[in-house]
Design a protein around this motif. Structure first.
Motif, mmCIF file in Angstrom:
data_model
loop_
_atom_site.group_PDB
_atom_site.id
_atom_site.type_symbol
_atom_site.label_atom_id
_atom_site.label_comp_id
_atom_site.label_asym_id
_atom_site.label_seq_id
_atom_site.Cartn_x
_atom_site.Cartn_y
_atom_site.Cartn_z
ATOM 1 N N LEU A 339 11.655 6.123 3.594
ATOM 2 C CA LEU A 339 12.209 6.385 2.226
ATOM 3 C C LEU A 339 12.682 7.932 1.525
ATOM 4 O O LEU A 339 13.333 8.199 0.874
ATOM 5 N N ALA A 340 11.905 8.627 2.617
ATOM 6 C CA ALA A 340 12.115 10.326 2.293
ATOM 7 C C ALA A 340 13.072 10.848 3.612
ATOM 8 O O ALA A 340 13.273 11.956 3.278
ATOM 9 N N ALA A 402 16.237 4.931 -0.121
ATOM 10 C CA ALA A 402 15.501 6.335 -0.236
ATOM 11 C C ALA A 402 15.114 6.492 -1.693
ATOM 12 O O ALA A 402 15.269 5.760 -2.620
ATOM 13 N N THR A 403 14.055 7.482 -1.760
ATOM 14 C CA THR A 403 13.639 7.585 -2.972
ATOM 15 C C THR A 403 14.543 7.632 -4.138
ATOM 16 O O THR A 403 14.126 7.132 -5.123
ATOM 17 N N THR A 404 15.592 8.369 -3.850
ATOM 18 C CA THR A 404 16.745 8.056 -5.125
ATOM 19 C C THR A 404 17.671 7.689 -4.061
ATOM 20 O O THR A 404 18.378 8.472 -3.008
ATOM 21 N N HIS A 547 1.110 3.063 2.452
ATOM 22 C CA HIS A 547 1.738 3.991 1.129
ATOM 23 C C HIS A 547 1.430 2.670 -0.044
ATOM 24 O O HIS A 547 2.399 2.194 -0.518
ATOM 25 N N LEU A 550 3.520 3.130 -3.324
ATOM 26 C CA LEU A 550 4.918 2.839 -3.242
ATOM 27 C C LEU A 550 5.285 1.262 -3.541
ATOM 28 O O LEU A 550 4.860 0.522 -2.344
ATOM 29 N N SER A 566 15.846 10.125 -10.421
ATOM 30 C CA SER A 566 14.687 10.453 -9.717
ATOM 31 C C SER A 566 13.777 9.488 -9.613
ATOM 32 O O SER A 566 13.757 8.698 -10.653
ATOM 33 N N GLN A 567 13.110 9.225 -8.514
ATOM 34 C CA GLN A 567 11.905 8.197 -8.649
ATOM 35 C C GLN A 567 10.899 8.268 -9.643
ATOM 36 O O GLN A 567 10.279 9.147 -9.986
ATOM 37 N N SER A 612 16.171 3.595 -7.724
ATOM 38 C CA SER A 612 14.998 3.738 -6.734
ATOM 39 C C SER A 612 14.604 2.305 -6.521
ATOM 40 O O SER A 612 14.517 1.549 -7.264
ATOM 41 N N TYR A 614 11.951 1.624 -4.437
ATOM 42 C CA TYR A 614 10.413 1.696 -4.650
ATOM 43 C C TYR A 614 9.853 2.636 -5.485
ATOM 44 O O TYR A 614 10.573 3.666 -5.890
ATOM 45 N N LEU A 616 6.935 4.652 -7.832
ATOM 46 C CA LEU A 616 5.444 5.339 -7.679
ATOM 47 C C LEU A 616 4.459 4.723 -8.615
ATOM 48 O O LEU A 616 4.938 5.109 -10.014
#
Ligand SMILES: [Zn+2]
Length: 619
Positions: A339-340, A402-404, A547, A550, A566-567, A612, A614, A616
């Protein structure tokens, strides 16, 4: 017979097991013969023409793809083949991957990457679309394309001399020609296929080669030796079944990737890591054809184990898999790490096409509802959110987890994913319902109609639903006379015990079992109604065990993506208390840890906005 119970269904099931569905006679154009198979799976597909999709996103994607390729100029499609054959080659270049020249790894230019690679897939998509619609215009186009292609064929298939990926393109061309024969009754497609197949052999290795083996044979040339010989058997077995010619079956056996793939998989050894994702899922369908055609239990075990490993160790909550088109090592947190690291999270049209094929094979052989569950995850969270192929070949390729993330067009025109999309959209028809000797299986919940005939009359089911946005499914039965058979409905494994199944307003007495097909056997009459209500509580699914913070927010089969730049971070309970926004996007609203309200949106309703996949979880 109201208040039907499971015991009653079972008691009457054997008594009326006589097929409710007239077996297809050998089609008249197939007089040359049909190859015999060792296994007749308990479930069969309906003919494409027997299923109709009604208004909804699946019908829209089917129609978009059908129109796109029906309107694509014949001369453009045939140009590269005519150029190599030295024939007059009018018309514009296709552009992108499809052209003959331009490719340069040094210049990072993928123009002409694999000339003509997707011709067969467009032909296959049109043939299946013809089978659905009976459009004479489509059939005429198929006939023109096959004739035009056959004119470029020579006994040496010189198109493939020095070609980078002969097996890759042969496999797709093979599929197109055998589909043109089978589904559009093209008079010369099978002859052209035979000529091509005899000629291609000189360009193929003696067996299926793993990447390791290709690398060791490549000597100095280390670039682009990744041909996909291990995907050949599925279409070769089908060519055998459709023509009766045994050399196709023998050639299929020759290219089963046994030593490095199917043998270890059949023994439960997970050899997926580091393999190319889509082509190795596609190879599972070759193993299933080895089982069906040859009766090879080893290949059934290989596909069963391999698919299980795919779902348990390589898959995101969406059902997508293979970030950067590669399988990772289980237990190392590779999905969460991806994801990153990448925006190329899932090769969507190709991956979904391969996923539909293998789950359909597995469902036909095992009748296990989990394969339908897996198919619908991929359907609602990946391919139904793919943008349509544009007139110039611009295509949707990767889903981005991806995260975003963001939806983007692929940089090169006419990539692989422009070939599998029209094939898959036609296959929506044969994936929605399946038939058994004693009845009909409702596998996907979507607005649609299935109709079949036998000597006694004409029968059908019509499904009305807004699923998965709504949790109610209504099915209306039609029949020219009353008829005793079973209707099987998939109860997804995420369903709860308070799911309600009723017939003509009366609740079926047995509780429904999540993760199975609920059977309703009775004498069905015209106008009978089935209602299924599947409560869809929200739940969280972690990306992988490494994780735990996530998570994806999931409702029924549907992942809800956070619309955000943003996530966002959430408190677990706040996320699970998201509320329906009741808007046209199917949004849910959740309160983030910073107090802001976040829209949670299904993938198919996301357009240009950042999101996003996933989220947090705050510790
Ligand atoms: Zn692709």
């Amino acid at each position: 017979m109201a208040g039907v119970s499971r015991r009653t269904f079972l008691q009457t099931a054997t008594a009326t097991a006589a097929a409710i569905y007239a077996a297809h006679a050998t089609p008249s154009w197939a007089a040359a013969g049909r190859g015999s198979v060792a296994i007749s799976p308990p479930l069969a597909t309906f003919a494409y023409s027997e299923v109709e999709l009604l208004d909804g996103p699946m019908k829209r994607q089917f129609e978009e793809n059908h129109a796109r390729f029906l309107n694509l100029d014949d001369d453009r499609l045939l140009k590269v083949y005519r150029q190599v054959a030295g024939l007059s080659a009018p018309g514009d270049d296709m552009g992108g991957w499809y052209d003959l020249t331009g490719f340069s790894l040094e210049r990072n230019d993928f123009h002409g990457f694999i000339a003509g690679h997707s011709f067969g897939q467009y032909l296959s998509g049109l043939a299946r679309a013809y089978a659905v619609t009976g459009s004479k215009e489509t059939q005429a186009k198929i006939n023109r394309l096959v004739k035009g292609y056959a004119e470029t064929l020579d006994p040496q298939a010189k198109f493939f001399a020095g070609y980078r990926l002969p097996a890759y393109t042969y496999d797709k061309t093979s599929c197109g020609l055998i589909d043109a024969y089978e589904f559009a009754q093209d008079p010369i497609a099978m002859d052209a296929h035979e000529k091509l197949t005899h000629a291609i052999v000189q360009y193929l290795p003696e067996k299926a080669l793993s990447r390791q083996e290709q690398r060791s044979r490549a000597h100095k040339d280390t670039s682009f030796t990744w041909d996909e010989t291990y995907t050949l058997p599925e279409n070769l077995f089908l060519a055998y079944q459709r023509s009766g010619k045994a050399f196709y079956r023998d050639m299929a056996k020759q290219f089963l990737e046994d030593d490095t793939y199917f043998n270890p998989l059949s023994e439960g050894n997970n050899v997926l890591p580091f393999e190319h994702a889509y082509s190795h899922v596609n190879a599972f369908s070759s193993a299933m054809q080895a089982y069906i055609t040859l009766g090879s239990e080893k290949h059934l075990r290989a596909a069963t184990n391999g698919f299980d490993m795919l779902v348990k160790t390589q898959s995101f909550a969406t059902g997508g898999w293979g970030p950067d088109e590669t399988f990772g090592e289980p237990g190392r947190g590779q999905l969460g790490d991806s994801l990153a690291q990448t925006h190329a999270s899932f090769e969507t049209p190709c991956g979904a096409y391969g996923h539909f094929k293998i789950t359909r094979y597995m469902l036909r052989v095992t009748k296990d509802a989990k394969y339908g569950d897996s198919m619908e995850r991929v359907l609602y969270n990946t391919i139904l959110g793919a943008w349509p192929i544009q007139a110039d070949g611009t295509s949707f390729y990767y889903s981005d987890y991806a995260t975003t993330g963001k939806k983007v067009w692929y940089r090169d025109k006419w990539p692989c994913c422009s070939g599998t999309f029209p094939q898959l959209a036609a296959d929506y028809h044969i994936s929605t319902y399946l038939r058994s000797a004693d009845g009909v299986y409702v596998n996907l919940f979507t607005p649609s109609r299935v109709q079949w005939s036998d000597a006694s009359g004409r029968y059908g089911l019509k499904q009305e639903t807004q699923y998965p946005f709504d949790n109610k499914i209504q099915i209306q039965v039609s029949g020219s006379q009353a008829r005793d058979y079973a209707i099987y409905l998939r109860i997804p494994s995420w369903a709860t015990s308070d799911s309600v199944l009723s017939v003509n307003g009366k609740r079926v007495s047995d509780p429904v079992q999540p993760g199975s097909f609920a059977a309703i056997r009775r004498t069905w009459k015209d106008g009978d109604r089935i209602e299924l209500e599947l409560p869809m509580p929200l739940r969280l699914e972690t990306v992988d065990a490494n994780h735990p913070n996530l998570v994806a927010l999931v409702r029924g089969p549907l992942v809800l993506f956070a619309v955000a730049d943003s996530q966002p971070a959430f408190d677990r309970n706040a996320l699970l208390q998201a509320k329906a926004a009741n808007n046209s996007k199917g949004d849910w609203l959740a309160t983030a840890a910073d107090g802001s309200s976040v829209s949670m949106r299904p993938f198919m309703n996301i357009d240009k906005e950042s999101y996003s996949t996933y989220l947090l979880l705050k510790a």
